[in-house]
Design an enzyme around this catalytic site. Structure first.
Site, PDB file in Angstrom:
ATOM      1  N   THR A 266       0.863  -1.181   0.000  1.00 26.23           N
ATOM      2  CA  THR A 266       0.000   0.000   0.000  1.00 26.23           C
ATOM      3  C   THR A 266       0.895   1.225   0.000  1.00 26.23           C
ATOM      4  O   THR A 266       2.065   1.136   0.360  1.00 26.23           O
ATOM      5  CB  THR A 266      -0.876   0.027   1.275  1.00 26.23           C
ATOM      6  OG1 THR A 266      -1.517  -1.227   1.448  1.00 26.23           O
ATOM      7  CG2 THR A 266      -1.927   1.113   1.217  1.00 26.23           C
TER       8      THR A 266
ATOM      9  N   GLY B   1      -9.836  -4.047   0.743  1.00 28.64           N
ATOM     10  CA  GLY B   1      -9.148  -4.054   2.023  1.00 28.64           C
ATOM     11  C   GLY B   1      -9.420  -2.812   2.839  1.00 28.64           C
ATOM     12  O   GLY B   1     -10.427  -2.119   2.658  1.00 28.64           O
ATOM     13  N   ASP B   2      -8.506  -2.497   3.734  1.00 30.73           N
ATOM     14  CA  ASP B   2      -8.724  -1.401   4.675  1.00 30.73           C
ATOM     15  C   ASP B   2      -8.419  -0.023   4.101  1.00 30.73           C
ATOM     16  O   ASP B   2      -8.904   0.986   4.606  1.00 30.73           O
ATOM     17  CB  ASP B   2      -7.871  -1.607   5.928  1.00 30.73           C
ATOM     18  CG  ASP B   2      -6.386  -1.503   5.635  1.00 30.73           C
ATOM     19  OD1 ASP B   2      -5.887  -2.296   4.818  1.00 30.73           O
ATOM     20  OD2 ASP B   2      -5.714  -0.631   6.216  1.00 30.73           O
TER      21      ASP B   2
ATOM     22  N   THR C  93      -0.901   0.330   6.409  1.00 31.42           N
ATOM     23  CA  THR C  93      -0.544  -0.672   5.409  1.00 31.42           C
ATOM     24  C   THR C  93      -0.430  -2.009   6.120  1.00 31.42           C
ATOM     25  O   THR C  93       0.312  -2.132   7.102  1.00 31.42           O
ATOM     26  CB  THR C  93       0.778  -0.335   4.693  1.00 31.42           C
ATOM     27  OG1 THR C  93       1.155  -1.454   3.869  1.00 31.42           O
ATOM     28  CG2 THR C  93       1.906  -0.020   5.664  1.00 31.42           C
ATOM     29  N   GLY C  94      -1.179  -2.984   5.661  1.00 29.49           N
ATOM     30  CA  GLY C  94      -1.131  -4.263   6.355  1.00 29.49           C
ATOM     31  C   GLY C  94      -2.204  -5.212   5.880  1.00 29.49           C
ATOM     32  O   GLY C  94      -2.817  -5.014   4.829  1.00 29.49           O
ATOM     33  N   HIS C  95      -2.427  -6.243   6.682  1.00 26.56           N
ATOM     34  CA  HIS C  95      -3.438  -7.260   6.375  1.00 26.56           C
ATOM     35  C   HIS C  95      -4.803  -6.605   6.556  1.00 26.56           C
ATOM     36  O   HIS C  95      -5.327  -6.506   7.658  1.00 26.56           O
ATOM     37  CB  HIS C  95      -3.260  -8.451   7.316  1.00 26.56           C
ATOM     38  CG  HIS C  95      -4.091  -9.620   6.943  1.00 26.56           C
ATOM     39  ND1 HIS C  95      -3.847 -10.885   7.396  1.00 26.56           N
ATOM     40  CD2 HIS C  95      -5.189  -9.729   6.142  1.00 26.56           C
ATOM     41  CE1 HIS C  95      -4.740 -11.723   6.917  1.00 26.56           C
ATOM     42  NE2 HIS C  95      -5.569 -11.039   6.145  1.00 26.56           N
TER      43      HIS C  95
END
Length: 325
Positions: free
Chosen positions: A183, A213-214, A234-236
């Site tokens: 991201t 996603g988020d 930025t991540g899962h």
């Protein structure tokens, strides 16, 4: 260098990220590492120029994210990854800390800079979130620059898709976190005391078509409120959504009296990590303090203040200083 959590009430500041995950020195050539640092510096300079001229935080984060979207090294815009169906679906969001105005798009491919699509939603509609073909129709109506699919193609992303699909066919799991959740994002505080955040992504390599996603979810991967902080994550993404990561950081500051760094680290290290939420955030508070926590092996990140010194890092290491040009 001034401590990251020191107060900078009369200063401006911009912090950016270019994704996080399993970033190993052993797999990084000196040339590629230098290219990442150069890409981060270009984005920092794009945002710094806005802030140094007295511009708004919203304009600065937009400029910084546009620069990251234009850089094929990062998973957004031109460097977006592919879905399991071999297509690119991009998401983006912006949020203005002055009044919590926000705009987001998801599942689009065509606009050169998805962050501009998100900003157009915020500024030109009564809505917050547009998706898919309807979002693209809106972007065309607004006159946003579009590119052909060939512009967004990168061999690295295509090869990553083929590798991931091959692993799935063999019954193996892709454990490369850098492929799973790249991201880009930016947060800023301007000289007027305003905060803003922007985030953009191509999502996860080989994700299911239609997965979001988020990054474009306000309160999860993107958040800004002048009373507390601005956050870009930025991540899962699924975990960051379930824990409302950005809003949780702001809530710890507002209701529990935590400092920005305490709140950001609490969420990233003590809430997201145990739940499998690998990744990190960049965040700035209303006093100008900055926090850049991550719970994986690396996060492409950078900070610049009014002194013009561009500071970047990739691994668990101090930020490197690059003197103003």
């Amino acid at each position: 260098m001034t401590p990251m959590n020191a107060s900078h009430d009369n200063d401006f500041v911009l912090a950016i990220h270019g994704g996080a995950g399993t970033i190993l020195r052993s797999k990084m050539t000196p040339e590629r590492e230098a290219a990442y640092h150069a890409g981060l510096r270009r984005a920092l300079e794009a945002g710094r120029a806005v802030l140094a001229d007295g511009g708004l935080a919203l304009d600065a984060v937009t400029a910084a994210v546009m620069a990251l979207e234009d850089e094929p090294l990062f998973n957004a815009g031109r460097g977006a990854v592919y879905t399991a169906a071999g297509r690119q679906e991009m998401d983006a969001a912006v949020m203005d800390g002055r009044d919590r105005a926000a705009g987001a798009v998801a599942g689009i491919c065509g606009p050169r800079n998805p962050v501009l699509a998100a900003r157009a939603v915020m500024e030109k509609t009564d809505h917050v979130f547009l998706i898919g073909e309807s979002a693209l129709e809106f972007c065309r109506a607004q006159g946003l620059a579009f590119e052909e699919p060939s512009y967004f193609f990168t061999q690295q992303r295509w090869d990553a898709l083929q590798e991931t699909l091959a692993m799935r066919r063999a019954g193996a799991e892709d454990r490369d976190e850098s492929r799973r959740h790249g991201t880009v994002g930016a947060v800023a505080k301007d000289r007027h005391g305003n905060l803003a955040a922007a985030t953009s992504t191509g999502g996860m390599t080989a994700k299911s078509p239609g997965r979001v996603g988020d990054s474009p979810v306000i309160g999860a991967g993107t958040w800004a409120d002048n009373g507390t902080c601005a956050v870009s994550a930025t991540g899962h993404g699924e975990i960051f959504i379930r824990y409302a990561a950005g809003h949780e950081i702001a809530s710890l500051m507002r209701y529990a009296g935590r400092s920005l760094d305490e709140a950001a680290r609490k969420v990233v290290m003590d809430m997201l990590a145990p739940a499998g939420g690998s990744g990190g955030v960049v965040a700035v508070a209303r006093d100008g303090s900055v926090s850049l926590p991550f719970n994986c092996s690396g996060m492409y990140r950078g900070v610049v203040r009014a002194d013009g010194v561009l500071r970047t890092a990739i691994y668990e290491e101090p930020l490197r200083d690059y003197a103003p040009q």
